[in-house]
Design an enzyme around this catalytic site. Structure first.
Site, short mmCIF file in Angstrom:
data_model
loop_
_atom_site.label_atom_id
_atom_site.label_comp_id
_atom_site.label_asym_id
_atom_site.label_seq_id
_atom_site.Cartn_x
_atom_site.Cartn_y
_atom_site.Cartn_z
N GLU A 313 0.86 -1.19 0.00
CA GLU A 313 0.00 0.00 0.00
C GLU A 313 0.89 1.24 0.00
O GLU A 313 1.52 1.55 1.01
CB GLU A 313 -0.90 0.00 1.24
CG GLU A 313 -1.85 -1.17 1.30
CD GLU A 313 -2.49 -1.29 2.69
OE1 GLU A 313 -3.38 -0.48 2.99
OE2 GLU A 313 -2.07 -2.16 3.46
N LYS A 316 0.29 4.46 2.63
CA LYS A 316 0.27 4.35 4.09
C LYS A 316 1.22 5.38 4.70
O LYS A 316 2.23 5.74 4.11
CB LYS A 316 0.73 2.95 4.52
CG LYS A 316 -0.31 1.89 4.28
CD LYS A 316 0.02 0.62 5.03
CE LYS A 316 -0.47 0.70 6.47
NZ LYS A 316 -0.23 -0.56 7.20
#
Ligand SMILES: *[C@@H]1O[C@H](CO)[C@@H](O)[C@H](O)[C@H]1NC(C)=O
Ligand SMILES: *[C@@H]1O[C@H](CO)[C@@H](O)[C@H](O)[C@H]1NC(C)=O
Ligand SMILES: *[C@@H]1O[C@H](CO)[C@@H](O)[C@H](O)[C@H]1NC(C)=O
Length: 481
Positions: A313, A316
Site C-alpha cells: 500500500e 500508508k
C-alpha cells in the site's frame, strides 16, 4: 458404502475443514492505485486464501467478496470509536449498513467485526482508552439486536504491547499495568460473548527497534539458542510472545479464550532488515511452523492467523518507518514478490493477479544535461518524495545502490507514475524528461503505474485527492520556475 470410501470421504471432509481454517490475509486499501476489488477477490480465490481481514467496511470491497464464501473480518477504524461509543444509534446504523446489508443482500460471509485497530498502541497516547470498550459493547448489542450475534463475533485487534512479562519469560506474562483493569473487562466481555482475542505479533519490529535483538530468534529455523521457561524451550519469538499472552489470559482466569493472530508478516523494502530473503524466510517459516497444527507450547492445536499483508500500500503513513509500504506478499499490482507456499494450492506457488492494466511503458527521469548542483534539485526531489514514494531509497533498500542521478530520477518517476504519467507531472524545472528506456537496475525497479480505476466512492475520492495534488504540484512548479 465400503470402508475405503468412508475413509476417503472422511479425508476429503478433513481437508475441507482444513482449508477453511487455513491461512488468512489482511487486505488494506491505502494505495494511490488500488487493484480493483474484483481482481483482489479473484487473487484471494486463486491462491486458496479463505479468510480476509479488512480495516474498514469499504462497500466495493465487501460487495466483491459477496458469494465468494471467503470469511470476512470487517474493521472499524479508530477514528469512528468515539461516535460508536457514545451512541447506540450510531452502532446500530453501522451494523445495519456495514454488516446486515452485506450478509443479506450481497451474500458476504462476514464472521467478525474488528472494533478499532491496535487502539491501545503506546504511540496513540491513550486517545482511545475510554472509547474502545464502550464501542465494543455497543457493536455487540447492535449485532444481537440484528439477530447476527451467533454468526458474527466482535473482537479488538491489539498490538502485542498490551501485555508484558515481569520476568521476560512467557510465564511472567500479564496485561500492561496501566491498562490491566481495562484489558480484564474486555477479555471478560469477549469470553462472555464467545468472541476471540485478536493480537498482532511482529518480530520484525522487535529487530527494527532493537539492533541487539537476536536475529535468528525472529525466524523459525531453530538456529537460535532456546529460551528456557521452567522446562519449556522456546526456539522463536512468535511462540514466546504468543504464550506470554496465553499466560496473561490464564493468570486472569481466561486460559481458554480463543486467540486469533490478526497480523503477522515481514516487509520487503524500506529498511536493511526488510528484504525479500528475510520476508520469505519468515513467512514460509511461520506457515510451516503452524501447518502441522502443533501450535505453541502453551496452546497446542491449529493457529488461526492472517498474514500482513496481501498487497503493498503506497499511501500508508511512514510514521512507523519506511518499511510500512512494503508488507505485501504481492506487489501493488498483484505480482508475487518471492516464492511462498501457502499450503492452499496444488501448485504450491503464488498465483499473480489477472488482467492488470498498466499505463504506457514510459518513465520520468533526470535529463542527462541537467546538473547535480542545479539549485532546483533538492527542492524538486523533496517535493516529489513528499507526494509520491521514495521509501525504496536509502541504506539497505532495493534502490539503495543508486547514484545521485539515479536517486533523483527515482523520485521524479515515482511522482510521475502516481500522477498517471500526466505530462505536467514530469516538468521539474529544466531537470526532467520522459524516456521509453526502462531505468530499472538489479533489485531497483522503476515502477509503471496501473491504470487508475474509477469504480467506487473510495476511488473517486482518491482521484480527487490526486487532482488536488497535481494542481498544487503545478503551482509548485510555477513558483520554482
Ligand atoms: C460503514 O463503514 C464505512 C467504511 O468504514 C464508513 O465510512 C461508514 O460511515 C459506515 N456507515 C455507518 C452508517 O456507520
Ligand atoms: C503523542 O504525544 C507525543 C508527545 O507529546 C506527540 O508528539 C504525538 O503527536 C502524540 N500522538 C498522538 C497520536 O496524539
Ligand atoms: C539517495 O537517496 C537516499 C535517500 O534519500 C540517500 O540516503 C542517499 O544518500 C542518496 N544517495 C546518493 C548517492 O545521493
Amino acid at each position: 458404502m465400503g470402508w475405503l470410501s468412508v475413509a476417503v470421504g472422511m479425508v476429503s471432509l478433513l481437508s475441507l475443514v482444513h482449508s477453511v481454517t487455513g491461512i488468512g490475509a489482511n487486505w488494506g486499501t491505502q494505495a494511490t492505485h488500488p487493484l480493483k476489488p474484483e481482481t483482489v477477490v479473484r487473487l484471494l480465490k486463486d491462491n486458496g486464501i479463505q479468510k480476509v481481514k479488512l480495516f474498514d467496511a469499504d462497500y466495493d470491497s465487501l460487495r466483491a467478496l459477496g458469494k465468494s464464501g471467503i470469511e470476512v473480518m470487517v474493521g472499524i477504524p479508530n477514528d469512528m470509536l468515539a461516535s460508536l461509543a457514545s451512541s447506540m444509534k450510531a452502532a446500530e446504523k453501522w451494523v445495519a449498513k456495514n454488516v446486515s446489508t452485506h450478509i443479506t443482500t450481497n451474500d458476504v460471509n462476514i464472521r467478525y467485526v474488528a472494533v478499532g485497530n491496535e487502539p491501545f498502541l503506546a504511540t496513540y497516547n491513550g486517545s482511545f482508552l475510554r472509547t474502545t470498550f464502550p464501542a465494543l459493547q455497543n457493536i455487540q448489542s447492535a449485532l444481537i439486536k440484528a439477530g447476527l450475534s451467533n454468526q458474527v463475533k466482535v473482537t479488538v485487534p491489539l498490538n502485542a504491547d498490551v501485555y508484558e512479562s515481569s520476568t521476560t519469560l512467557p510465564s511472567g506474562g500479564d496485561f500492561r499495568a496501566n491498562i490491566h483493569d481495562l484489558m480484564l473487562a474486555i477479555v471478560k466481555f469477549l469470553s462472555d460473548n464467545g468472541a476471540p482475542f485478536t493480537v498482532n505479533i511482529y518480530p520484525f519490529i522487535s529487530l527494527y527497534i532493537d539492533p541487539n535483538f537476536p536475529v535468528e530468534y525472529g525466524f523459525f529455523d531453530g538456529n537460535s539458542s532456546p529460551v528456557n521457561d521452567g522446562g519449556t524451550s522456546y526456539y522463536n519469538m512468535f511462540d514466546a510472545n504468543h504464550d506470554t499472552l496465553v499466560w496473561a489470559l490464564q493468570k486472569n482466569g481466561f486460559g481458554n479464550l480463543p486467540i486469533i493472530v490478526g497480523e503477522i508478516g515481514w516487509p520487503t523494502d524500506g529498511d536493511e532488515n526488510a528484504n525479500l530473503n528475510y520476508a520469505r524466510r519468515f513467512n514460509q517459516g511461520f506457515l510451516s511452523h503452524i501447518s502441522g497444527g502443533k501450535g505453541t507450547p502453551m496452546r497446542p492445536g491449529p493457529v488461526d492467523a492472517y498474514l500482513f499483508s496481501l498487497i503493498d500500500e503506497d499511501a500508508k503513513s511512514i510514521d512507523p518507518g519506511n518499511f510500512e509500504r512494503h508488507w505485501g506478499i504481492f506487489t501493488f499490482d498483484g505480482l508475487p514478490k518471492y516464492p511462498l507456499n501457502l499450503g492452499t494450492t496444488n501448485s504450491g506457488s503464488l498465483v499473480p493477479a489477472r488482467n492488470v492494466q498498466y499505463l504506457e511503458r514510459k518513465w520520468c527521469v533526470m535529463k542527462p544535461s541537467a546538473r547535480l548542483d542545479d539549485p532546483q534539485v533538492a527542492s524538486s526531489v523533496s517535493y516529489a518524495c513528499a507526494l509520491a514514494d521514495c521509501t525504496s531509497l536509502g541504506y539497505g533498500t532495493s534502490c539503495g545502490g543508486l547514484d545521485s542521478r539515479g536517486n533523483i530520477s527515482y523520485a521524479f518517476n515515482s511522482y510521475y507514475q502516481k500522477h498517471n504519467q500526466l505530462d505536467g507531472a514530469c516538468k521539474f524545472p529544466g531537470l526532467s524528461m520522459i524516456t521509453k528506456i526502462d531505468p530499472s537496475t538489479g533489485s531497483c525497479k522503476f515502477e509503471i503505474m496501473m491504470q487508475p480505476y474509477y469504480g467506487g466512492a473510495g476511488q473517486r475520492l482518491g482521484s480527487l485527492q490526486m487532482l488536488l495534488g497535481l494542481v498544487s504540484g503545478l503551482l509548485f512548479l510555477l513558483t520554482v520556475m
